[in-house]
Design a protein around this motif. Sequence first.
Motif, PDB file in Angstrom:
ATOM      1  N   PRO A 174     -40.639  12.860  27.121  1.00  0.00           N
ATOM      2  CA  PRO A 174     -41.366  14.026  27.181  1.00  0.00           C
ATOM      3  C   PRO A 174     -41.678  14.617  28.614  1.00  0.00           C
ATOM      4  O   PRO A 174     -41.939  15.660  28.602  1.00  0.00           O
ATOM      5  CB  PRO A 174     -42.245  13.804  26.131  1.00  0.00           C
ATOM      6  N   ALA A 175     -42.486  13.506  29.069  1.00  0.00           N
ATOM      7  CA  ALA A 175     -42.965  13.738  30.475  1.00  0.00           C
ATOM      8  C   ALA A 175     -41.968  14.289  31.384  1.00  0.00           C
ATOM      9  O   ALA A 175     -42.245  15.314  32.185  1.00  0.00           O
ATOM     10  CB  ALA A 175     -43.819  12.873  30.878  1.00  0.00           C
ATOM     11  N   ILE A 176     -40.985  13.569  31.546  1.00  0.00           N
ATOM     12  CA  ILE A 176     -39.774  13.970  32.297  1.00  0.00           C
ATOM     13  C   ILE A 176     -39.417  15.379  32.157  1.00  0.00           C
ATOM     14  O   ILE A 176     -38.990  16.072  32.943  1.00  0.00           O
ATOM     15  CB  ILE A 176     -38.725  13.112  32.185  1.00  0.00           C
ATOM     16  N   VAL A 177     -39.058  15.607  30.731  1.00  0.00           N
ATOM     17  CA  VAL A 177     -38.517  17.094  30.284  1.00  0.00           C
ATOM     18  C   VAL A 177     -39.460  18.010  30.693  1.00  0.00           C
ATOM     19  O   VAL A 177     -39.302  19.141  31.324  1.00  0.00           O
ATOM     20  CB  VAL A 177     -38.234  16.982  28.877  1.00  0.00           C
ATOM     21  N   LEU A 178     -40.877  17.850  30.432  1.00  0.00           N
ATOM     22  CA  LEU A 178     -41.729  18.855  30.676  1.00  0.00           C
ATOM     23  C   LEU A 178     -41.801  19.240  32.144  1.00  0.00           C
ATOM     24  O   LEU A 178     -42.042  20.388  32.630  1.00  0.00           O
ATOM     25  CB  LEU A 178     -43.359  18.456  30.300  1.00  0.00           C
ATOM     26  N   LEU A 179     -41.598  18.328  33.171  1.00  0.00           N
ATOM     27  CA  LEU A 179     -41.701  18.466  34.545  1.00  0.00           C
ATOM     28  C   LEU A 179     -40.470  19.262  35.049  1.00  0.00           C
ATOM     29  O   LEU A 179     -40.437  19.950  35.843  1.00  0.00           O
ATOM     30  CB  LEU A 179     -41.870  16.999  35.137  1.00  0.00           C
TER      31      LEU A 179
END
Length: 414
Positions: free
Chosen positions: A337-342
Motif C-alpha cells: 500500500p505504501a509503494i502504491v500510494l507513493l
Amino acid sequence: MLGGMADTAAPPRKRAAGLTLLGPAFVAAIAYVDPGNVAANLTAGARYGYLLLWVLVAANACAVLVQYLSAKLGVVTGRSLPEHLGLRMRRVPRLLFWAQAEVVAAATDVAEVIGGALALHLLFGLPLVVGGAITGVVSTALLLLHSRRGTRTFEAVVTGMLAVLTVGFCAGLAFANVSGGELLAGLVPRFEGSGSVVLAASMLGATVMPHAVYLHSALARDRHGETPAGPERRRVLVATRWDVALALVVAGGVNVCMLVLAAATLPGVPGTDTIPGAQQAISDHVGPVVGVLFAVGLLASGLASTSVGCMAGAEIMHGLLHVRVPLVVRRLVTLVPAIVLLAIGADPTTLLVVSQVVLSFGIAFAIVPLVVYTSRRNVMGDDANAPATRVVAGVVALVIVALNVALVVLTLAG
C-alpha cells in the motif's frame, strides 16, 4: 513469539540481571519518534513557538503509564494484550476488533515507509517510490535479523537506531538560540484558537500509539516469560519500570528537542508544514550539516519504526486470529500500500496527517482494555492495579480518547 518465529529470549529459569533486563521498552519507544511525530512536532514549533510544549510533556507522562501497564500485563500473565482479547471475545466481535487493529497497524506502516522514503529523497535525491522500496528491503533485513539472531540482537540494533535519530533530531539545538523564559512558559497548559487544539490532538495521537501498546506486552512476554509471583516477579517489574522510564525519557526528550528547535529557529518560516520544507528551512537557518543530520535521523526513524510496526501487526493477527504469519511475509504484504500510494503521486505530508487520524480511531480500542485487564485480580492476581493507579489510568485513558475523538471531528470538519 512474534509472527511464527521461535522465541529466542532467555528461558524463565535462567533470568538475566541488572541492565540486561532492559530492552523491550526501547523497541516500543521507537513508535514515539516515528515520522508522524516529526511532522507534528516541527509544525507545532514553527506555527506556535513554545506554546504546545506542555502537550508533549503531558503526553509523554501518559505514555510512561500506558507502556508500563502493557509490559506489566505481559510479565505477570505471560500473554500479550491481543492474546487476552482473543481469549475473551466471541468470533464476530473478535474479527471486527482485528479488522480495526489491522487498519491502524497498516496506517502506521504507511507513514513509516513514507518517512524512510522522504529521508532517502532528502539525502540522495532518490524518487519516493525507490526510497520506499529501499526502506522496505532494509526493514525486511531487520526482521530477518530478529528471526535469525534473536530478540536481544534486534533490540540492540533498534536501540542503536534510536541513538542515531536522537543525535540527528537534537543536533540543531547546539546552534539554536533557545529562550529560557518562553521555554518555561510553554509548560503552562493553554491554547490559541482551534488550530492549536487540532495540532495538540495530533501531537497526542502521534505520541500514544495503539500498535506500541499491543506490541510492548508481547515484547515483555517474550523477554521474561510468565514470571512466577514473588521476589522474582517484583525484580522484573522494577526493572520494567526502569526500562519504560529510561526509554520514554529518551523518546520524549527527542520530541521536545524537535519542537524547541522549530520554535527557536523556524517561527513564521513558510513551508515548514511539510517534512521536506522543514528540513530545508533547518538547513537554511541553522546550517547544512544540521540539515543532513536531521535527514539521517529521519531515515533511522523510518527504518526502525516500520520494522517495529510490522512486528506489532503480526502480534495482533496472532493474538486475535490465532494465525501466525512470518514477519518477512507480512513485511512484503504491508509494504505494497505504501509503494502504491507513493507511485500514484499522493502527497507524503497529507498521507502522514491521514495516518494520524486513522490512529486516532484505534487508540481507545487498545487503551481501554489494557486499563481494564490490568485492574482485574482474576487476570493479574496480587499485581492488579492499586486503586490509585486505576483512577489515574482511567483519567489518562479518558483524556487520550477524548483528544483523539476531537482530532477526528475537527479534522473531518476542516
